[in-house]
Design a protein around this motif. Structure first.
Motif, PDB file in Angstrom:
ATOM      1  N   SER A 106       0.827  -1.204   0.000  1.00 11.17           N
ATOM      2  CA  SER A 106       0.000   0.000   0.000  1.00 11.17           C
ATOM      3  C   SER A 106       0.863   1.256   0.000  1.00 11.17           C
ATOM      4  N   ARG A 107       1.920   1.255   0.781  1.00  9.25           N
ATOM      5  CA  ARG A 107       2.844   2.392   0.781  1.00  9.25           C
ATOM      6  C   ARG A 107       3.468   2.585  -0.602  1.00  9.25           C
ATOM      7  N   TRP A 145       2.710 -13.000   2.409  1.00  6.57           N
ATOM      8  CA  TRP A 145       2.795 -12.356   1.105  1.00  6.57           C
ATOM      9  C   TRP A 145       1.500 -11.627   0.761  1.00  6.57           C
ATOM     10  N   THR A 146       1.620 -10.717  -0.190  1.00  4.93           N
ATOM     11  CA  THR A 146       0.468 -10.049  -0.779  1.00  4.93           C
ATOM     12  C   THR A 146       0.698  -9.932  -2.272  1.00  4.93           C
ATOM     13  N   ASN A 147      -0.389  -9.862  -3.026  1.00  9.00           N
ATOM     14  CA  ASN A 147      -0.301  -9.934  -4.481  1.00  9.00           C
ATOM     15  C   ASN A 147      -1.099  -8.785  -5.098  1.00  9.00           C
ATOM     16  N   ALA A 148      -0.461  -7.991  -5.947  1.00 12.55           N
ATOM     17  CA  ALA A 148      -1.117  -6.893  -6.652  1.00 12.55           C
ATOM     18  C   ALA A 148      -1.245  -7.247  -8.129  1.00 12.55           C
ATOM     19  N   ALA A 170      -5.113  -8.790  -4.797  1.00 13.86           N
ATOM     20  CA  ALA A 170      -5.800  -7.507  -4.943  1.00 13.86           C
ATOM     21  C   ALA A 170      -5.415  -6.924  -6.308  1.00 13.86           C
ATOM     22  N   PRO A 171      -6.079  -5.826  -6.749  1.00 18.06           N
ATOM     23  CA  PRO A 171      -5.761  -5.251  -8.063  1.00 18.06           C
ATOM     24  C   PRO A 171      -4.336  -4.725  -8.177  1.00 18.06           C
ATOM     25  N   VAL A 172      -3.938  -4.436  -9.397  1.00 13.89           N
ATOM     26  CA  VAL A 172      -2.582  -3.974  -9.706  1.00 13.89           C
ATOM     27  C   VAL A 172      -2.298  -2.633  -9.040  1.00 13.89           C
ATOM     28  N   LEU A 173      -1.034  -2.304  -8.893  1.00 15.43           N
ATOM     29  CA  LEU A 173      -0.629  -0.991  -8.422  1.00 15.43           C
ATOM     30  C   LEU A 173      -0.915   0.044  -9.507  1.00 15.43           C
ATOM     31  N   GLY A 174      -1.332   1.231  -9.073  1.00 13.05           N
ATOM     32  CA  GLY A 174      -1.591   2.301 -10.020  1.00 13.05           C
ATOM     33  C   GLY A 174      -3.059   2.529 -10.302  1.00 13.05           C
ATOM     34  N   ARG A 181      -5.576  -4.018   1.000  1.00 12.46           N
ATOM     35  CA  ARG A 181      -4.756  -5.170   0.625  1.00 12.46           C
ATOM     36  C   ARG A 181      -4.546  -6.056   1.852  1.00 12.46           C
ATOM     37  N   ARG A 182      -4.449  -7.338   1.637  1.00 17.89           N
ATOM     38  CA  ARG A 182      -4.329  -8.283   2.742  1.00 17.89           C
ATOM     39  C   ARG A 182      -3.050  -9.108   2.609  1.00 17.89           C
ATOM     40  N   THR A 183      -2.548  -9.531   3.764  1.00 19.76           N
ATOM     41  CA  THR A 183      -1.373 -10.397   3.820  1.00 19.76           C
ATOM     42  C   THR A 183      -1.818 -11.830   4.071  1.00 19.76           C
TER      43      THR A 183
END
Length: 269
Positions: A106-107, A145-148, A170-174, A181-183
């Motif tokens: 997220s950061r 882990w987390t997935n974008a 979760a959706p892509v960055l941007g 977002r979840r771990t």
């Protein structure tokens, strides 16, 4: 003849420059010698050897390690430069913040959208917790882990069973930096191989991605007991028959010295 020689020299210079740039942007894994890691980068045949595919691995102050892979939109020199920016931002945020992977992602999304011209990125960010060096310890190897929007990591167990780690998605960055977002978390069994990869390894033009993932699982099953470098090289050899896209792969092998069973399917938190 002179024009042909000049063109050949120019192409050779461009190829050398591209190779050196790519080598400078991809990480050196020797700082994590205590882990059984291996990585490969293979450029698409029709382009210079640079692109937006990337991987990374680095230690954190608490003794854990970050493993990451992703793909910046684009297949050119500009994409490679943006990839370098993104990887450096990830390192700084993960090392300094102390957040879990979802927090770091997220950061990264907020900083990327606020301070750069990078548009869309897929990525997986994982934190690996390793047991203490005490020989009597029964602590497991644990992955968070987390997935974008990226393809799910593959876990290949030594008995040949494979599992796509599809939790934490979760959706892509941007797209929206306020997205939740979840771990996800799972235990890594001794002898297992964890594989991060970009879409060039499994995608084929006009083919459903599910078929590519099935091929990946079948080959990983056959190679599960091979030494880690052989596992990676054989996967690339078997799946890289029509190289239309860059490929980045990062693999981790869990030592077989501990007999701690897994806990089943991964869970989100």
């Amino acid at each position: 003849a002179g024009l042909a020689l000049d063109n050949a020299r120019l192409y050779a210079l461009q190829q050398y420059t591209a190779e050196q740039l790519q080598l400078s942007l991809l990480p050196d894994l020797t700082g994590l010698a205590r882990l059984q890691l291996a990585a490969r980068y293979v450029a698409a045949r029709e382009r210079a050897e640079v692109g937006g595919d990337w991987y990374d691995a680095f230690p954190l102050p608490d003794g854990s390690a970050v493993l990451a892979i992703g793909d910046v939109v684009g297949h050119d020199l500009a994409a490679a430069v943006r990839m370098g920016q993104l990887r450096n931002m990830l390192r700084a945020l993960a090392y300094d913040s102390g957040d879990d992977p979802a927090g770091v992602m997220s950061r990264l999304d907020r900083v990327m959208q606020g301070l750069t011209g990078i548009e869309l990125v897929t990525a997986v960010i994982a934190r690996l917790e390793t047991p203490t060096t005490d020989a009597t310890s029964t602590e497991p190897w644990r992955l968070h882990w987390t997935n974008a929007g990226h393809l799910p990591p593959l876990l290949a167990r030594p008995d040949g069973r494979t599992l796509l780690l599809e939790a934490g998605h979760a959706p892509v960055l941007g797209v929206d930096p306020t997205l939740v977002r979840r771990t996800a978390t799972t235990v890594l069994d001794p002898g297992s191989t964890l594989l991060f990869y970009t879409d060039g390894l499994v995608e084929r033009p006009g083919e459903d991605i599910g078929r590519g993932l099935t091929r990946l699982r079948q080959h990983a099953t056959a190679l599960a007991r091979e030494p880690l470098p052989v596992f990676l090289d054989e996967l690339l050899d078997r799946l890289n028959d029509d190289q239309h896209d860059d490929i980045a792969v990062l693999a981790l092998r869990i030592p077989e010295t501990r007999a701690v069973p897994g806990t089943g399917q991964p869970t989100d938190r």
